[in-house]
Motif scaffolding. Structure first.
Motif, PDB file in Angstrom:
ATOM      1  N   LEU A  32     -14.272  -1.010 -20.160  1.00 22.55           N
ATOM      2  CA  LEU A  32     -15.703  -0.770 -20.303  1.00 22.55           C
ATOM      3  C   LEU A  32     -16.505  -1.679 -19.362  1.00 22.55           C
ATOM      4  O   LEU A  32     -17.481  -1.245 -18.738  1.00 22.55           O
ATOM      5  CB  LEU A  32     -16.124  -0.983 -21.754  1.00 22.55           C
ATOM      6  N   TYR A  33     -16.097  -2.939 -19.257  1.00 18.22           N
ATOM      7  CA  TYR A  33     -16.762  -3.879 -18.354  1.00 18.22           C
ATOM      8  C   TYR A  33     -16.658  -3.404 -16.905  1.00 18.22           C
ATOM      9  O   TYR A  33     -17.632  -3.456 -16.151  1.00 18.22           O
ATOM     10  CB  TYR A  33     -16.155  -5.274 -18.509  1.00 18.22           C
ATOM     11  N   GLY A  58     -24.095  -3.179 -12.404  1.00 14.83           N
ATOM     12  CA  GLY A  58     -24.034  -4.429 -11.658  1.00 14.83           C
ATOM     13  C   GLY A  58     -23.520  -5.590 -12.490  1.00 14.83           C
ATOM     14  O   GLY A  58     -23.353  -5.494 -13.709  1.00 14.83           O
ATOM     15  N   TYR A  59     -23.295  -6.710 -11.806  1.00 18.19           N
ATOM     16  CA  TYR A  59     -22.659  -7.871 -12.420  1.00 18.19           C
ATOM     17  C   TYR A  59     -23.465  -8.445 -13.577  1.00 18.19           C
ATOM     18  O   TYR A  59     -22.943  -8.652 -14.674  1.00 18.19           O
ATOM     19  CB  TYR A  59     -22.413  -8.958 -11.370  1.00 18.19           C
ATOM     20  N   THR A 105     -22.194  -8.138 -17.360  1.00 17.55           N
ATOM     21  CA  THR A 105     -21.706  -9.386 -17.945  1.00 17.55           C
ATOM     22  C   THR A 105     -22.519  -9.766 -19.173  1.00 17.55           C
ATOM     23  O   THR A 105     -21.958 -10.178 -20.191  1.00 17.55           O
ATOM     24  CB  THR A 105     -21.727 -10.509 -16.899  1.00 17.55           C
ATOM     25  N   GLY A 106     -23.830  -9.610 -19.103  1.00 16.07           N
ATOM     26  CA  GLY A 106     -24.674  -9.907 -20.263  1.00 16.07           C
ATOM     27  C   GLY A 106     -24.311  -9.051 -21.464  1.00 16.07           C
ATOM     28  O   GLY A 106     -24.205  -9.546 -22.593  1.00 16.07           O
ATOM     29  N   ILE A 107     -24.089  -7.767 -21.236  1.00 19.77           N
ATOM     30  CA  ILE A 107     -23.724  -6.858 -22.323  1.00 19.77           C
ATOM     31  C   ILE A 107     -22.338  -7.197 -22.865  1.00 19.77           C
ATOM     32  O   ILE A 107     -22.119  -7.239 -24.081  1.00 19.77           O
ATOM     33  CB  ILE A 107     -23.775  -5.390 -21.838  1.00 19.77           C
ATOM     34  N   MET A 108     -21.387  -7.464 -21.975  1.00 20.87           N
ATOM     35  CA  MET A 108     -20.012  -7.686 -22.428  1.00 20.87           C
ATOM     36  C   MET A 108     -19.834  -9.021 -23.140  1.00 20.87           C
ATOM     37  O   MET A 108     -19.018  -9.121 -24.059  1.00 20.87           O
ATOM     38  CB  MET A 108     -19.040  -7.576 -21.251  1.00 20.87           C
ATOM     39  N   ILE A 109     -20.572 -10.040 -22.740  1.00 23.50           N
ATOM     40  CA  ILE A 109     -20.487 -11.314 -23.471  1.00 23.50           C
ATOM     41  C   ILE A 109     -20.926 -11.100 -24.917  1.00 23.50           C
ATOM     42  O   ILE A 109     -20.258 -11.538 -25.862  1.00 23.50           O
ATOM     43  CB  ILE A 109     -21.328 -12.414 -22.779  1.00 23.50           C
ATOM     44  N   ILE A 110     -22.031 -10.392 -25.092  1.00 21.79           N
ATOM     45  CA  ILE A 110     -22.522 -10.121 -26.446  1.00 21.79           C
ATOM     46  C   ILE A 110     -21.518  -9.267 -27.213  1.00 21.79           C
ATOM     47  O   ILE A 110     -21.177  -9.563 -28.363  1.00 21.79           O
ATOM     48  CB  ILE A 110     -23.903  -9.446 -26.384  1.00 21.79           C
ATOM     49  N   ASP A 126     -25.122 -16.504 -23.641  1.00 24.16           N
ATOM     50  CA  ASP A 126     -25.291 -15.435 -22.659  1.00 24.16           C
ATOM     51  C   ASP A 126     -26.323 -15.831 -21.595  1.00 24.16           C
ATOM     52  O   ASP A 126     -26.071 -15.736 -20.391  1.00 24.16           O
ATOM     53  CB  ASP A 126     -25.711 -14.159 -23.379  1.00 24.16           C
ATOM     54  N   ALA A 127     -27.476 -16.292 -22.045  1.00 20.74           N
ATOM     55  CA  ALA A 127     -28.555 -16.654 -21.116  1.00 20.74           C
ATOM     56  C   ALA A 127     -28.163 -17.827 -20.224  1.00 20.74           C
ATOM     57  O   ALA A 127     -28.370 -17.783 -19.005  1.00 20.74           O
ATOM     58  CB  ALA A 127     -29.822 -16.979 -21.903  1.00 20.74           C
ATOM     59  N   VAL A 128     -27.588 -18.866 -20.815  1.00 20.01           N
ATOM     60  CA  VAL A 128     -27.197 -20.036 -20.025  1.00 20.01           C
ATOM     61  C   VAL A 128     -26.126 -19.665 -19.007  1.00 20.01           C
ATOM     62  O   VAL A 128     -26.208 -20.049 -17.833  1.00 20.01           O
ATOM     63  CB  VAL A 128     -26.717 -21.187 -20.943  1.00 20.01           C
TER      64      VAL A 128
END
Length: 154
Positions: free
Chosen positions: A88-89, A97-98, A102-107, A125-127
């Motif tokens: 999925l990632y 895009g990266y 990445t933001g979605i997959m970390i969550i 996620d933000a950091v």
């Protein structure tokens, strides 16, 4: 009674085959470009050998001390779902895009691994994304396809 090999032996050989595939896929790369894949392949090889070694040691233990001996659906369920997240990632990476992927997959992965504190998840996620942006995009001038296929459509 015939001794059975512990499941870790089989897993170690699968990992060893993957590490050999990594080396085979990178044989045509120039030496500078191949350094990181070879380094990671070497680390995977070492870890695979350690898994095989420990699996063989577990195989020699008495049956009641060995723990799970055979690969079962229950043992494979979490790793297969996690590989599904990787697929999925990969798809999200090409579409959005990266940074978005990445933001979605970390969550998604943190929720899947049962991390329930939303403030902690959002902070991590933000950091992470801010560090990646400032370290790689701003300081090192790494070209990051910010929005993948969406960026080309906009």
């Amino acid at each position: 009674m015939k001794k059975q090999l512990h499941q870790d032996v089989f897993i170690g050989f699968i990992c060893l085959a993957i590490s050999l595939l990594v080396f085979a896929l990178n044989t045509n790369l120039p030496s500078d470009a191949a350094m990181m894949p070879r380094l990671l392949g070497g680390m995977l090889t070492i870890l695979s050998i350690l898994i095989i070694y420990h699996g063989l040691r577990k195989s020699k233990l008495p049956v009641e001390e060995q723990g799970p001996k055979a690969l079962t659906v229950d043992a494979l369920k979490i790793p297969l779902i996690t590989w599904g997240f990787v697929v999925l990632y990969y798809i999200l990476f090409h579409v959005a895009g990266y940074f978005v992927a990445t933001g979605i997959m970390i969550i998604a992965l943190m929720r899947f691994m049962k991390r329930t504190s939303w403030p902690v998840i959002i902070a991590i996620d933000a950091v992470y994304l801010l560090v990646m942006y400032f370290a790689f995009v701003r300081m090192l001038n790494v070209s990051v396809d910010n929005f993948g296929m969406l960026g080309r459509l906009l």
